[in-house]
Design a protein around this motif. Structure first.
Motif, short mmCIF file in Angstrom:
data_model
loop_
_atom_site.label_atom_id
_atom_site.label_comp_id
_atom_site.label_asym_id
_atom_site.label_seq_id
_atom_site.Cartn_x
_atom_site.Cartn_y
_atom_site.Cartn_z
N TRP A 32 -7.33 26.23 78.86
CA TRP A 32 -8.24 27.26 78.35
C TRP A 32 -8.58 26.91 76.91
O TRP A 32 -7.71 26.51 76.15
CB TRP A 32 -7.58 28.65 78.41
N ILE A 33 -9.83 27.07 76.55
CA ILE A 33 -10.30 26.78 75.20
C ILE A 33 -10.51 28.10 74.47
O ILE A 33 -11.20 29.00 74.97
CB ILE A 33 -11.65 26.03 75.22
N ILE A 34 -9.92 28.21 73.29
CA ILE A 34 -10.13 29.36 72.41
C ILE A 34 -10.90 28.84 71.21
O ILE A 34 -10.44 27.91 70.54
CB ILE A 34 -8.79 29.98 71.98
N ALA A 35 -12.07 29.43 70.93
CA ALA A 35 -12.92 28.95 69.84
C ALA A 35 -13.31 30.10 68.92
O ALA A 35 -14.43 30.60 68.96
CB ALA A 35 -14.17 28.26 70.42
N GLU A 96 -0.05 28.29 75.10
CA GLU A 96 0.43 27.46 74.00
C GLU A 96 -0.68 26.47 73.63
O GLU A 96 -1.26 25.81 74.51
CB GLU A 96 1.68 26.68 74.42
N VAL A 97 -0.96 26.35 72.35
CA VAL A 97 -1.95 25.38 71.87
C VAL A 97 -1.36 23.98 72.02
O VAL A 97 -0.27 23.71 71.51
CB VAL A 97 -2.35 25.65 70.41
N ARG A 106 -16.44 26.62 64.34
CA ARG A 106 -15.69 27.11 65.50
C ARG A 106 -14.76 26.04 66.05
O ARG A 106 -15.05 25.41 67.06
CB ARG A 106 -16.67 27.50 66.60
N PRO A 107 -13.60 25.85 65.43
CA PRO A 107 -12.66 24.89 66.01
C PRO A 107 -12.23 25.33 67.40
O PRO A 107 -12.22 26.53 67.69
CB PRO A 107 -11.48 24.90 65.04
N ARG A 108 -11.91 24.38 68.24
CA ARG A 108 -11.50 24.68 69.61
C ARG A 108 -10.02 24.38 69.77
O ARG A 108 -9.59 23.25 69.56
CB ARG A 108 -12.33 23.87 70.59
N PHE A 109 -9.29 25.41 70.18
CA PHE A 109 -7.86 25.29 70.43
C PHE A 109 -7.69 25.14 71.93
O PHE A 109 -8.02 26.06 72.70
CB PHE A 109 -7.13 26.53 69.92
N ILE A 110 -7.20 23.99 72.37
CA ILE A 110 -6.98 23.74 73.79
C ILE A 110 -5.58 24.22 74.12
O ILE A 110 -4.60 23.81 73.49
CB ILE A 110 -7.17 22.25 74.14
#
Length: 150
Positions: A32-35, A96-97, A106-110
């Motif tokens: 899941w990507i959190i941006a 968990e990142v 908008r950095p993307r946290f995978i």
């Protein structure tokens, strides 16, 4: 087109303070990507504490409330990660990142799923609830959109 799952995220800072915010997660394979947009508290929390809980709620007042300043929704602690589970959520994912794709806006946290729990059946949103959700997404971007587009 990738799946975007509208959720209520909970993140924590290094002191353990919980931050509650609506945000859409984008699915990329198993991850899941959190941006989050910069600047934001969600972004700052993820930089220092690389865990998040994605709460799936059927009460659209939570989405609307977060955008109007209400962020004190009842919650308990997550089991596997630093974060909080909203008391009335339908289900939640503890994430968990595992990596970060840097971007100034908008950095993307995978994230990988560490734990997923279903609390009660979910029948979906009715038309009025879906409208509130869409309105919440629009309101969250009003300061970024040109007036003529709105």
């Amino acid at each position: 087109m990738p799946l975007i799952l509208e959720t209520i995220l909970t993140t924590t800072n290094t002191s353990g303070d919980v931050h509650i915010a609506p945000l859409g997660l984008t699915q990329r394979g198993e991850n899941w990507i959190i941006a989050p947009f910069a600047p934001s508290r969600t972004l700052e929390n993820l930089k220092t504490v690389p865990y998040v809980v994605a709460n799936h709620v059927d009460d659209v007042r939570v989405y609307a409330g977060c955008l109007t300043g209400r962020r004190d929704w009842p919650h308990g602690r997550a089991e596997k990660v630093s974060g909080a589970v909203l008391e009335n959520c339908v289900s939640h994912m503890e994430l968990e990142v595992v990596s970060v794709e840097d971007d100034p806006q908008r950095p993307r946290f995978i994230c990988k799923t560490v734990r997923e729990v279903s609390h009660k059946p979910w029948a979906g949103f009715n038309r009025a609830q879906a409208a509130v959700l869409e309105c919440a997404v629009l309101v969250s971007r009003l300061n970024m959109l040109p007036r003529e587009k709105v």
